[in-house]
Design a protein around this motif. Structure first.
Motif, PDB file in Angstrom:
ATOM      1  N   VAL A 312     -20.466 -54.938 -47.328  1.00  0.00           N
ATOM      2  CA  VAL A 312     -20.373 -53.589 -46.775  1.00  0.00           C
ATOM      3  C   VAL A 312     -21.763 -52.962 -46.665  1.00  0.00           C
ATOM      4  O   VAL A 312     -22.664 -53.274 -47.452  1.00  0.00           O
ATOM      5  CB  VAL A 312     -19.477 -52.665 -47.643  1.00  0.00           C
ATOM      6  N   HIS A 313     -21.908 -52.121 -45.670  1.00  0.00           N
ATOM      7  CA  HIS A 313     -23.002 -51.163 -45.637  1.00  0.00           C
ATOM      8  C   HIS A 313     -22.411 -49.816 -46.038  1.00  0.00           C
ATOM      9  O   HIS A 313     -21.279 -49.483 -45.654  1.00  0.00           O
ATOM     10  CB  HIS A 313     -23.610 -51.053 -44.233  1.00  0.00           C
ATOM     11  N   TYR A 314     -23.169 -49.051 -46.811  1.00  0.00           N
ATOM     12  CA  TYR A 314     -22.661 -47.726 -47.174  1.00  0.00           C
ATOM     13  C   TYR A 314     -23.797 -46.760 -47.413  1.00  0.00           C
ATOM     14  O   TYR A 314     -24.932 -47.141 -47.708  1.00  0.00           O
ATOM     15  CB  TYR A 314     -21.751 -47.802 -48.396  1.00  0.00           C
ATOM     16  N   LYS A 315     -23.449 -45.494 -47.253  1.00  0.00           N
ATOM     17  CA  LYS A 315     -24.370 -44.397 -47.521  1.00  0.00           C
ATOM     18  C   LYS A 315     -23.654 -43.439 -48.464  1.00  0.00           C
ATOM     19  O   LYS A 315     -22.514 -43.043 -48.211  1.00  0.00           O
ATOM     20  CB  LYS A 315     -24.742 -43.678 -46.224  1.00  0.00           C
ATOM     21  N   GLY A 316     -24.289 -43.074 -49.562  1.00  0.00           N
ATOM     22  CA  GLY A 316     -23.693 -42.174 -50.542  1.00  0.00           C
ATOM     23  C   GLY A 316     -24.352 -40.815 -50.520  1.00  0.00           C
ATOM     24  O   GLY A 316     -25.587 -40.710 -50.503  1.00  0.00           O
ATOM     25  N   MET A 317     -23.526 -39.749 -50.517  1.00  0.00           N
ATOM     26  CA  MET A 317     -24.038 -38.372 -50.476  1.00  0.00           C
ATOM     27  C   MET A 317     -23.263 -37.522 -51.468  1.00  0.00           C
ATOM     28  O   MET A 317     -22.107 -37.826 -51.801  1.00  0.00           O
ATOM     29  CB  MET A 317     -23.880 -37.787 -49.068  1.00  0.00           C
ATOM     30  N   LEU A 318     -23.873 -36.442 -51.912  1.00  0.00           N
ATOM     31  CA  LEU A 318     -23.159 -35.454 -52.713  1.00  0.00           C
ATOM     32  C   LEU A 318     -22.328 -34.595 -51.771  1.00  0.00           C
ATOM     33  O   LEU A 318     -22.819 -34.147 -50.730  1.00  0.00           O
ATOM     34  CB  LEU A 318     -24.138 -34.590 -53.502  1.00  0.00           C
ATOM     35  N   LEU A 319     -21.077 -34.356 -52.129  1.00  0.00           N
ATOM     36  CA  LEU A 319     -20.174 -33.670 -51.212  1.00  0.00           C
ATOM     37  C   LEU A 319     -20.631 -32.253 -50.909  1.00  0.00           C
ATOM     38  O   LEU A 319     -20.518 -31.785 -49.775  1.00  0.00           O
ATOM     39  CB  LEU A 319     -18.751 -33.651 -51.800  1.00  0.00           C
ATOM     40  N   ASP A 320     -21.173 -31.558 -51.909  1.00  0.00           N
ATOM     41  CA  ASP A 320     -21.602 -30.174 -51.682  1.00  0.00           C
ATOM     42  C   ASP A 320     -23.010 -30.095 -51.094  1.00  0.00           C
ATOM     43  O   ASP A 320     -23.514 -29.022 -50.801  1.00  0.00           O
ATOM     44  CB  ASP A 320     -21.531 -29.370 -52.985  1.00  0.00           C
ATOM     45  N   GLN A 321     -23.644 -31.270 -50.918  1.00  0.00           N
ATOM     46  CA  GLN A 321     -24.965 -31.314 -50.286  1.00  0.00           C
ATOM     47  C   GLN A 321     -24.977 -32.502 -49.318  1.00  0.00           C
ATOM     48  O   GLN A 321     -25.545 -33.552 -49.616  1.00  0.00           O
ATOM     49  CB  GLN A 321     -26.071 -31.486 -51.335  1.00  0.00           C
ATOM     50  N   PRO A 322     -24.324 -32.351 -48.159  1.00  0.00           N
ATOM     51  CA  PRO A 322     -24.127 -33.482 -47.240  1.00  0.00           C
ATOM     52  C   PRO A 322     -25.409 -34.194 -46.824  1.00  0.00           C
ATOM     53  O   PRO A 322     -25.368 -35.360 -46.450  1.00  0.00           O
ATOM     54  CB  PRO A 322     -23.447 -32.832 -46.032  1.00  0.00           C
ATOM     55  N   LYS A 323     -26.541 -33.496 -46.863  1.00  0.00           N
ATOM     56  CA  LYS A 323     -27.784 -34.117 -46.427  1.00  0.00           C
ATOM     57  C   LYS A 323     -28.526 -34.814 -47.563  1.00  0.00           C
ATOM     58  O   LYS A 323     -29.565 -35.436 -47.342  1.00  0.00           O
ATOM     59  CB  LYS A 323     -28.687 -33.069 -45.776  1.00  0.00           C
ATOM     60  N   SER A 324     -27.991 -34.689 -48.793  1.00  0.00           N
ATOM     61  CA  SER A 324     -28.666 -35.300 -49.941  1.00  0.00           C
ATOM     62  C   SER A 324     -28.127 -36.718 -50.143  1.00  0.00           C
ATOM     63  O   SER A 324     -27.201 -36.948 -50.903  1.00  0.00           O
ATOM     64  CB  SER A 324     -28.442 -34.465 -51.201  1.00  0.00           C
ATOM     65  N   VAL A 325     -28.711 -37.676 -49.459  1.00  0.00           N
ATOM     66  CA  VAL A 325     -28.300 -39.079 -49.552  1.00  0.00           C
ATOM     67  C   VAL A 325     -28.928 -39.685 -50.803  1.00  0.00           C
ATOM     68  O   VAL A 325     -30.156 -39.707 -50.949  1.00  0.00           O
ATOM     69  CB  VAL A 325     -28.741 -39.863 -48.303  1.00  0.00           C
ATOM     70  N   PHE A 326     -28.074 -40.149 -51.730  1.00  0.00           N
ATOM     71  CA  PHE A 326     -28.621 -40.722 -52.957  1.00  0.00           C
ATOM     72  C   PHE A 326     -28.736 -42.247 -52.875  1.00  0.00           C
ATOM     73  O   PHE A 326     -29.385 -42.866 -53.710  1.00  0.00           O
ATOM     74  CB  PHE A 326     -27.809 -40.306 -54.192  1.00  0.00           C
ATOM     75  N   TYR A 327     -28.089 -42.858 -51.868  1.00  0.00           N
ATOM     76  CA  TYR A 327     -28.266 -44.305 -51.687  1.00  0.00           C
ATOM     77  C   TYR A 327     -27.799 -44.688 -50.294  1.00  0.00           C
ATOM     78  O   TYR A 327     -26.767 -44.207 -49.808  1.00  0.00           O
ATOM     79  CB  TYR A 327     -27.478 -45.099 -52.732  1.00  0.00           C
ATOM     80  N   ASP A 328     -28.593 -45.560 -49.653  1.00  0.00           N
ATOM     81  CA  ASP A 328     -28.252 -46.063 -48.327  1.00  0.00           C
ATOM     82  C   ASP A 328     -28.677 -47.522 -48.286  1.00  0.00           C
ATOM     83  O   ASP A 328     -29.866 -47.833 -48.426  1.00  0.00           O
ATOM     84  CB  ASP A 328     -28.986 -45.252 -47.242  1.00  0.00           C
ATOM     85  N   THR A 329     -27.697 -48.426 -48.112  1.00  0.00           N
ATOM     86  CA  THR A 329     -28.032 -49.854 -48.134  1.00  0.00           C
ATOM     87  C   THR A 329     -29.036 -50.217 -47.053  1.00  0.00           C
ATOM     88  O   THR A 329     -29.856 -51.125 -47.231  1.00  0.00           O
ATOM     89  CB  THR A 329     -26.757 -50.703 -47.935  1.00  0.00           C
ATOM     90  N   ARG A 330     -28.993 -49.523 -45.932  1.00  0.00           N
ATOM     91  CA  ARG A 330     -29.909 -49.847 -44.833  1.00  0.00           C
ATOM     92  C   ARG A 330     -31.342 -49.409 -45.129  1.00  0.00           C
ATOM     93  O   ARG A 330     -32.280 -49.858 -44.476  1.00  0.00           O
ATOM     94  CB  ARG A 330     -29.410 -49.203 -43.537  1.00  0.00           C
ATOM     95  N   VAL A 331     -31.503 -48.527 -46.127  1.00  0.00           N
ATOM     96  CA  VAL A 331     -32.841 -48.052 -46.501  1.00  0.00           C
ATOM     97  C   VAL A 331     -33.236 -48.589 -47.868  1.00  0.00           C
ATOM     98  O   VAL A 331     -34.324 -49.149 -48.043  1.00  0.00           O
ATOM     99  CB  VAL A 331     -32.885 -46.502 -46.502  1.00  0.00           C
TER     100      VAL A 331
END
Length: 642
Positions: A312-331
């Motif tokens: 899987v590829h995935y991107k993880g974000m905090l729900l109350d801060q949609p732009k705060s990506v804490f992990y992205d496999t592509r990055v």
């Protein structure tokens, strides 16, 4: 009557079409069950009681049968030609046709026998004696007020249409007619997001909402369309076109139709353009999976429901801060996807639950509560405790577990050991459900394994017994002591002197409060294997301590219960703080020196590499055996603790 055909002829009972169930019953030699009510009603048909005259011939040669919805106009007259009731406007009616589902709707006997003889577009006059219409004994429908039900009457019927009906509501308040079949078998449900073209008209054909090229968007379950329409759409597949007939009972106010005054029935012409699968994974609205790009294959057959190697590829974000990506496999993973084996607790539970219901190529957005995300899983540094997270997940593909077909016996045992070792790791991590699933997976595969000689047979039997005891250990840790005992019995049925099974079953009996059975198992260990004597002795010592604790607690709990005079009521006192502490709680992790000794010796028997960690039973399980003896000593064997 103008252009009457067969005027005045008796109407013979129509040939009864057999249902698929009836045909199947005949093929299998079973007795076809005919509805006794219909048979009893048909006996009331006498010569001359029901007559039919065709005024206008219909088209084709098909006639309606059971399960078909018929749509018709009806005008009722006396034999003198006086109109007493009609659906037609020119005769004082509302212009709304009647709808019946043959075999389902309640109707007068003359209708039940007459409708199946008609063609589409036909107009016929049915002449009925009173006992064939509303004067029938136990007539299932009530005549309108002032209706001359004692008179012989003529019913002019125009068969507008009939078709195979899909019964959506049992009371026939929502019925569907399929115009064009859809694709696939999946149908939407709450809280799926729907894209549909919808046109609305009244039962007499008046347009309420015209057909539009632009589709309408809404979410099932949010009352954005009338309830009956939601129910009907819930039976449709992608690209299906249908007409949904909805009675006033199911016409609820919505943004689509805010005004409902004066509407008795509405017909919805619907084309289900698309729906987005939205799943409430826990049923409480906390873990939501929303499919945004369809995958390939059929849901759920082509999903990785079984333990698989997932990419899987995935991107993880905090729900109350949609732009705060804490992990992205592509990055953060050099563009490489995450690979993991499901069923091994390697990713948060909410993440794995969602991926198991994805198709290859699918993209989904998952909103997850903290207890299914990182509050029970190693937490990334930039994810605070108690945080709701949102994952954007793309399932690239998956590989199913290795097929054991064609493997040699030794290769099968090697594969079994790999899965068993994974289960042992999960057990040590406290993931008892996952560990149990691994052990049970191997046991299921073992149903298809057949050793070829005595040496293989012995190895196979030992491995299977070890797996059963591991399952029993999981049940014990989960507090399901009865199931732990039942699993141990599977080993003891094959080998009554299996020391490890006796020990594990004895511990489960003790935790359950069945001290006599526990003592019997520990004593049997001593008698059949001298090397197990130290284990059994330690277990008996712990059993004695538990028994004394329970006796003491029971005496304190029931102190004063029988001290009152006859006729007085004595209540058992509440549990003291000391009692609560003594009882402990399941999974408390408290151990005595005897516990630790038992644990060290338990692991020497070898099925899992973990120390035995005792769990305590609930109050009733601890209390009942001693209370039973107390009541027995008082001559009150039939007393029961409620």
């Amino acid at each position: 009557m103008a252009h009457a055909e067969d005027a005045g002829a008796d109407l013979p009972p129509p040939p009864k079409k057999k249902s698929a169930a009836e045909e199947e019953a005949e093929k299998s030699g079973g007795e076809v069950q005919i509805t006794s009510c219909l048979c009893r009603r048909r006996k009331k048909l006498t010569p001359g009681s029901l007559m039919k005259a065709v005024i206008r011939s219909g088209s084709g040669d098909a006639t309606p049968g059971d399960g078909d919805q018929v749509i018709l106009h009806c005008t009722t007259r006396t034999v003198d030609g006086i109109v007493v009731n009609s659906t037609r406007r020119e005769h004082g009616g509302k212009g709304i046709p009647l709808r019946f589902v043959l075999g389902k709707s309640k109707m007068i006997l003359g209708f039940a026998e007459g409708f199946p003889t008609m063609l589409k577009g036909e107009i016929s006059m049915f002449k009925m004696k009173p006992h064939i219409h509303y004067l029938e004994d136990d007539c299932p429908v009530t005549a309108p007020d002032g209706f001359p039900k004692d008179d012989e009457l003529q019913f002019e019927i125009e068969m507008l249409d009939f078709f195979k009906a899909k019964i959506v509501a049992e009371d026939l308040g929502v019925v569907k007619k399929i115009v064009d079949e859809g694709k696939g078998w999946e149908t939407p449900r709450e809280p799926y997001e729907i894209t549909a073209r919808i046109a609305v008209k009244t039962a007499d054909g008046k347009e309420i909402i015209p057909s539009k090229e632009e589709p309408y968007f809404f979410t099932l379950g949010k009352s954005e369309v009338p309830k009956g329409l939601e129910m009907g759409i819930g039976t449709m597949s992608r690209k299906e076109k249908a007409t949904i007939f909805v009675s006033s009972t199911y016409l609820t106010k919505s943004s689509l139709m805010p005004q409902l005054e004066g509407l008795e029935e509405v017909h919805f012409d619907v084309e289900l353009v698309q729906f987005i699968q939205v799943r409430d994974m826990l049923g409480d609205g906390r873990l939501i999976k929303r499919r945004v790009v369809d995958g390939k294959g059929e849901f759920p057959m082509d999903c990785p429901l079984h333990d698989s190697l997932l990419r899987v590829h995935y991107k993880g974000m905090l729900l109350d801060q949609p732009k705060s990506v804490f992990y992205d496999t592509r990055v953060d993973n050099d563009g490489e996807p995450l690979e993991f084996c499901s069923g091994e607790g390697l990713v948060p539970e909410g993440f794995e639950m969602s991926v198991r219901l994805m198709l290859p190529g699918e993209k989904s957005i998952v909103t997850c509560p903290p207890d299914f995300a990182y509050d029970k899983f190693p937490r990334p540094e930039n994810v605070p405790e108690g945080a709701y997270v949102q994952w954007e997940i793309e399932l690239l593909g998956f590989e199913l577990p290795k097929d054991w077909t064609g493997l040699t016996f030794n290769e099968i045992m090697d594969e079994a050991d790999k899965i068993k070792n994974t289960g042992n790791r999960l057990f040590k991590e406290g993931k008892f459900e996952l560990a149990k699933a691994k052990y049970e997976k191997v046991l299921r595969e073992y149903n298809h394994v057949h050793p070829h000689d005595d040496e293989e047979g012995k190895m196979f039997a030992n491995s299977r017994s070890s797996l059963h005891l591991n399952v029993a250990a999981c049940y014990q840790k989960m507090g399901e002591y009865r199931k732990s005992i039942e699993t141990c019995n599977k080993v003891l049925d094959a080998n009554p002197v299996h020391v490890k099974a006796l020990y594990r079953r004895g511990m489960s009996y003790m935790l359950l409060g069945d001290f006599d059975d526990a003592k019997s198992d520990f004593e049997k260990m001593k008698s059949i294997d001298k090397s197990a004597e130290s284990d059994a002795t330690a277990a008996l010592l712990k059993l004695k301590q538990k028994e004394q604790e329970t006796e003491k607690k029971a005496r304190k709990q029931f102190k004063g219960l029988f001290d009152k005079k006859p006729g007085e009521i004595s209540e058992v006192g509440g549990e003291s703080e000391e009692g609560k502490n003594a009882g402990g709680t399941k999974g408390s992790g408290e151990t005595t020196s005897a516990d630790r000794d038992a644990g060290a010796k338990d692991s020497s028997h070898g099925e899992t590499e973990h120390a035995f960690e005792e769990e305590r039973p609930g109050l009733l399980g601890r209390l009942w055996p001693s209370a039973r003896r107390i009541f027995s000593s008082l001559g009150m064997n039939r007393c029961t603790i409620l």
